[in-house]
Design a protein around this motif. Structure first.
Motif, PDB file in Angstrom:
ATOM      1  N   CYS A  20      10.672   2.693  -5.009  1.00  0.00           N
ATOM      2  CA  CYS A  20      10.818   3.046  -3.608  1.00  0.00           C
ATOM      3  C   CYS A  20       9.479   3.181  -2.906  1.00  0.00           C
ATOM      4  N   THR A  21       8.382   3.014  -3.603  1.00  0.00           N
ATOM      5  CA  THR A  21       7.096   3.004  -2.914  1.00  0.00           C
ATOM      6  C   THR A  21       6.530   1.588  -2.856  1.00  0.00           C
ATOM      7  N   LEU A  22       7.031   0.716  -3.707  1.00  0.00           N
ATOM      8  CA  LEU A  22       6.524  -0.653  -3.761  1.00  0.00           C
ATOM      9  C   LEU A  22       6.627  -1.404  -2.439  1.00  0.00           C
ATOM     10  N   PRO A  23       7.756  -1.349  -1.741  1.00  0.00           N
ATOM     11  CA  PRO A  23       7.836  -2.103  -0.482  1.00  0.00           C
ATOM     12  C   PRO A  23       6.806  -1.645   0.530  1.00  0.00           C
ATOM     13  N   LEU A  24       6.312  -0.437   0.362  1.00  0.00           N
ATOM     14  CA  LEU A  24       5.378   0.102   1.323  1.00  0.00           C
ATOM     15  C   LEU A  24       4.032  -0.606   1.275  1.00  0.00           C
ATOM     16  N   VAL A  25       3.632  -0.992   0.060  1.00  0.00           N
ATOM     17  CA  VAL A  25       2.287  -1.542  -0.067  1.00  0.00           C
ATOM     18  C   VAL A  25       2.258  -3.050   0.019  1.00  0.00           C
ATOM     19  N   VAL A  26       3.413  -3.663   0.156  1.00  0.00           N
ATOM     20  CA  VAL A  26       3.389  -5.101   0.351  1.00  0.00           C
ATOM     21  C   VAL A  26       3.393  -5.349   1.850  1.00  0.00           C
ATOM     22  N   PRO A  27       2.332  -5.927   2.392  1.00  0.00           N
ATOM     23  CA  PRO A  27       2.299  -6.125   3.839  1.00  0.00           C
ATOM     24  C   PRO A  27       3.473  -7.003   4.268  1.00  0.00           C
ATOM     25  N   PRO A  28       4.049  -6.734   5.424  1.00  0.00           N
ATOM     26  CA  PRO A  28       5.221  -7.502   5.862  1.00  0.00           C
ATOM     27  C   PRO A  28       4.978  -9.000   5.823  1.00  0.00           C
ATOM     28  N   VAL A  81      15.002  -3.080   2.433  1.00  0.00           N
ATOM     29  CA  VAL A  81      13.868  -2.954   1.522  1.00  0.00           C
ATOM     30  C   VAL A  81      12.702  -2.253   2.206  1.00  0.00           C
ATOM     31  N   LEU A 111      13.359   1.541   2.642  1.00  0.00           N
ATOM     32  CA  LEU A 111      13.669   2.317   1.434  1.00  0.00           C
ATOM     33  C   LEU A 111      12.667   3.425   1.125  1.00  0.00           C
ATOM     34  N   PRO A 112      11.345   3.168   1.203  1.00  0.00           N
ATOM     35  CA  PRO A 112      10.411   4.268   0.893  1.00  0.00           C
ATOM     36  C   PRO A 112      10.629   5.497   1.759  1.00  0.00           C
ATOM     37  N   PHE A 113      10.873   5.274   3.048  1.00  0.00           N
ATOM     38  CA  PHE A 113      11.006   6.415   3.954  1.00  0.00           C
ATOM     39  C   PHE A 113      12.309   7.154   3.694  1.00  0.00           C
TER      40      PHE A 113
END
Lengths: 384, 285, 278
Positions: free
Chosen positions: B114-122, B167, B170-172
């Motif tokens: 749930c933190t992975l999508p955060l660090v992949v730039p859109p 996706v 999800l982190p938030f």
């Protein structure tokens, strides 16, 4: 966990959902639309293949829509070109993402292959046109005036054809700046502290890259050597004159980017727009660094509206279309030919920013090498 | 002035001073926050309203509201947001509950996922998504799933955007729900309910959800705001929800382009406020 | 009827399964495409891209991004917690609603509009720059960008902390006061330990959010502040670079590795701080 009835209902719902959107691809390749005369528009390589321009117009009108991408309304007067095309032929133009970049256009073509949403025609930077042609993304098409287009400005079979271009220029807010800079050397003057901006950063924006290339020419470099250009901007940054903000109409109006290095047709198009806001925007092609570049048109090989796409090409390269580019202060590719046979609109041609001499063009190998050098050295120079 | 005799008990005065101090402190914090957030907003607002030539005018805002496609794109965005909220909550809540109650060892996995999508730039995510869609269309051509992959990209209601947004959000949502689950003693409540004979759906709907209302609301608002403001993924995939539409319609006119962003902020904020008052977020006492 | 406990373990997996499957499909497949691209150079499997991505300008950009995100995450976390506390303890319900919903809006705000807000305020011709006597180009530096990034980081932290702060029961405060603890003691020994897990989670969220932001920096500082997302954007979408896509994918892989490192520090810390809460 759930009652058997609930479970069954869930499974049934899921199955319905899945089967609702099911079906294999249509077995045969896209054969393209055939007009009443039995012409396959997708493989037509000229108007003659249709049986004449009128038949092409007919076929295009039958398709009814044209899908374009990355055509900002105030870039080389595309807004008016789109309007006039729609009015003349009654074909609706869907203009998508005007601020998309050339890379985005190529990606859109690749990703949406076979879908109705794919773009029909593309307006690309030179290198992208070359690489796209190499990847087989375009359809060859020779417009009616093909032979009058100068040799180096088109791909021999018509996979891509240059349409308009401009010089790198320095735009300036004449009310806030006492003396507008007319050369790259001028830009280093202390009175321009914090005022010199570009249309983005050179590793991403085409006009900014051209700005660095022109700076190289102005400082003892050449098409083979872009390093003096990078050094120039380093000097500019160290002097405190460089403003990293990306120029937009909003930043000009706000007074943040009082000097902007951009294509001359962009800067010239700002002038009437800004006059209404009380800003006197002047355009000068730098006397020491003249760099001219053209953009290229291409037709998507899998265009969902192939006849309309070809009609668009015909329109752009007609006298009417080319004069509309001229109205947007861009230099159309047929300008020399039209000046010779008198179809050019002389009043509009007179309004172009003044330049002396004829432009020379770098080869694609030189440009690629310059880009690689820039990608490697720009960051270190500008952030140091 | 009455002199203190020293006989007054100290206790009554003690709570008053900290309370007053706390109030002052809160005031200072709010003032600084207001300055930091509202001054830039005000500067831009002033820019959109005032032209040296024409004086103060609300023209840009009127233009936007009347422009063609306003309702269509806003409704599309709202629909996408509703779908995203539904999907993300349906997926995340049972998963988090299950991990918390039964499989604490899965917790690090959940955290990482749930933190992975955060660090992949859109941009990268869209690049990967586009490549996958392309490859998928080619690979699945002879199978019945080909039409599914095409339907998922249908511009009328692009399900592919819903999937991408789930996706992205999800982190938030995970953080919100995690904070909420942490403050309510899930294990005890669930155990108690189960011991009293409640079935799992009952536990989920009537025990967990009501207690999680603030966290669920917070997660939903974040999702709504994200979907309404999301530009990169939608524009690179070629769709025109609200955020993409407002950039297209403002073209390159300075005041209009800034006005649309301010107006969209306002619209999203009002929508969130409306949703929050309608669903009545309870304040934990 | 209560079910036997043995279904517990499988229940965990079952509950998490839909999410895991979804994630594998919608994120995993693009991620595989990303990794495949990162390890391909000129059509052949190769480590060249990764090696290049960790050298020279690319490395500077990666480290610059990490530095900026760390600064923004830590300062945003502290400032956001203060603001969240002020909001949560305020007596006016409307203020709380307004600020929390506004935080939801601003947490997702960014890109060119955000850049313009700050150019209009602190730029070379900004409304505040003149009166404040800011030197020319002060906004277009590392610290200027950090100040701008706080605009979406602080609201994000407020959103994360508000529910957690809600969970601080007033009885604890009263009990602490009755035992003679000062406010400082209360915070240090009662409140902060309870809030620590949520705060740590917030820091990670802020870091990730700042790490992958790019449009604001692109519109405002160009490459004056070296950031890895700018490099990725220039390679994947732009009018200049062709054929650099795989390096961009390698850079994205680097970003994921950095995130992995952050998680590797965060997870044990998380476990320690929440140990006594369960």
């Amino acid at each position: 966990m759930f009652s058997p009835r609930a479970r069954a209902a869930g499974v049934a719902a899921a199955l319905t959902l899945v089967t609702a959107a099911c079906g294999a691809a249509p077995g045969t390749q896209r054969t393209g639309q055939t007009s009443p005369g039995g012409v396959n528009a997708a493989t037509a390589t000229s108007a003659a293949d249709f049986g004449g321009l009128d038949k092409l117009v007919e076929a295009a009108k039958k398709e009814g829509t044209l899908h374009v991408i990355a055509l900002p309304p105030d870039w080389a007067n595309y807004g008016e070109i789109i309007e006039k095309f729609q009015a003349k032929y009654g074909i609706k133009i869907e203009s998508e993402t005007p601020d998309a970049s050339s890379a985005d256009e190529i990606n859109a073509v690749k990703t949406r292959k076979g879908q109705d949403r794919a773009p029909d025609v593309l307006d690309l930077g030179q290198s992208f046109a070359l690489s796209g042609a190499g990847e087989g993304l375009f359809a060859p098409y020779k417009v009616q005036g093909f032979d009058r287009i100068p040799e180096g400005q088109k791909e021999p079979t018509g996979l891509w054809v240059n349409d308009y271009g401009g010089y790198v220029s320095i735009g300036c807010d004449a009310k806030k700046i006492t003396t507008c800079p007319t050369s790259y050397k001028d830009l280093l003057k202390p009175e321009y502290k914090g005022k010199v901006a570009m249309n983005g950063n050179p590793t991403k924006a085409g006009s900014a890259f051209a700005g660095v290339y022109a700076a190289a020419l102005a400082n003892g470099g050449s098409f083979d050597d872009i390093q003096p250009g990078i050094d120039f901007f380093k000097k500019l940054k160290d002097a405190g004159n460089y403003n990293p903000v990306e120029t937009t109409p909003a930043t000009i109006e706000k007074g943040e980017t009082q000097i902007s290095i951009d294509w001359d047709y962009n800067n010239a198009a700002y002038a009437p727009q800004m006059a209404g806001k009380g800003i006197d925007w002047k355009v000068n092609v730098p006397t020491d660094g003249k760099y001219f570049q053209m953009y290229a048109q291409a037709i998507n090989k899998d265009a969902p509206h192939p006849a309309a796409a070809r009609l668009w090409q015909e329109y752009l390269y007609s006298a009417e279309g080319q004069n509309l580019f001229l109205k947007g202060f861009a230099r159309p590719v047929l300008l020399p030919a039209m000046t010779a046979d008198g179809t050019v609109d002389k009043a509009l041609a007179g309004k172009l920013p003044q330049v002396e001499g004829e432009p020379t063009f770098p080869t694609s190998r030189q440009v690629d090498a310059a880009k690689a050098k820039l990608a490697g050295g720009w960051d270190a120079a500008i952030s140091g | 002035m009455v002199a203190l005799t020293g006989l007054e008990p100290a206790a009554p005065t003690a709570p008053a001073a900290p309370a007053a101090r706390a109030r002052v402190w809160r005031g200072v914090v709010f003032l600084l926050a207001a300055l930091y957030f509202l001054v830039p907003l005000g500067a831009s607002l002033w820019y959109t309203l005032y032209t040296p030539a024409a004086g103060v005018s609300f023209a840009p805002y009127g233009e936007l509201l009347a422009a063609e496609g306003f309702a269509r794109s806003l409704l599309l965005s709202l629909g996408l947001a509703a779908a995203t909220i539904a999907v993300v909550l349906l997926l995340a809540l049972p998963a988090m509950l299950a991990v918390r109650l039964f499989a604490p060892r899965l917790r690090p996995v959940m955290e990482v996922l749930c933190t992975l999508p955060l660090v992949v730039p859109p941009i990268t995510f869209v690049a990967g998504l586009a490549t996958s869609l392309r490859a998928g269309t080619d690979v699945l051509a002879p199978t019945p799933f080909w039409a599914t992959i095409i339907a998922v990209q249908d511009p009328g209601f692009p399900v592919v955007l819903v999937l991408a947004y789930v996706v992205l959000v999800l982190p938030f949502v995970y953080r919100s729900l995690d904070a909420g689950l942490r403050t309510m003693d899930v294990r005890t409540l669930v155990e108690a309910a189960r011991n009293l004979g409640a079935s799992w759906p009952y536990v989920l709907l009537r025990v967990v959800v009501p207690n999680l209302r603030p966290a669920l609301a917070s997660a939903s608002f974040l999702t709504l705001a994200l979907v309404l403001g999301e530009y990169t993924v939608a524009s690179l995939l070629g769709y025109q929800p609200f955020a993409v539409w407002i950039v297209t319609v403002s073209g390159s006119r300075g005041q209009l382009s800034v006005a649309v962003s301010i107006l969209s902020l306002l619209i999203i904020w009002l929508l969130l406020l409306a949703v929050s008052t309608v669903f009545g977020r309870e304040r934990k006492s | 009827m209560s079910r036997p406990r043995s279904s517990g373990r499988s229940g965990g997996w079952l509950g998490a399964l839909p999410l895991l499957v979804f994630f594998a499909l919608v994120f995993g497949v693009p991620a595989v495409a990303l990794v495949a691209g990162a390890f391909t150079a000129q059509g052949r499997p190769s480590l060249d891209n990764l090696a290049l991505s960790l050298r020279g300008g690319y490395l500077t950009a990666l480290l610059g991004s990490v530095k900026l995100s760390a600064v923004v995450a830590l300062s945003g976390a502290v400032l956001g917690t203060f603001l969240a506390h002020a909001v949560v303890t305020s007596r006016f319900r409307l203020l709380r609603e307004a600020v929390l919903t506004a935080s939801g809006v601003l947490a997702n705000f960014g890109g060119v509009p955000l850049a313009f807000f700050w150019i209009a305020t602190l730029g070379n011709s900004g409304v505040v720059s003149g009166p404040a006597g800011l030197p020319s180009g002060a906004l277009y530096t590392f610290w200027g960008l950090a100040v701008v990034y706080l605009y979406f980081s602080i609201p994000l932290m407020v959103l994360v902390m508000a529910p957690a702060l809600d969970g601080l029961r007033p009885q604890w405060r009263e009990a602490a006061a009755n035992s003679g603890a000062t406010a400082w003691h209360y915070w240090r020994y009662v409140a902060l330990p309870v809030l620590a897990p949520a705060m740590l989670g917030g820091v990670v969220l802020l870091f990730g959010s700042a790490f992958s932001a790019y449009a604001t920096a692109n519109a405002m500082v160009g490459t004056v502040v070296p950031l890895v997302t700018l490099k990725i954007a220039a390679a994947l979408t732009g009018d200049v670079l062709i054929g650099y896509e795989n390096i961009a994918l390698a850079l994205s892989l680097d970003m994921i590795v950095v995130a992995g490192l952050v998680m590797a520090v965060y997870l044990p810390l998380q476990r320690r701080t929440s140990r006594w809460l369960h």
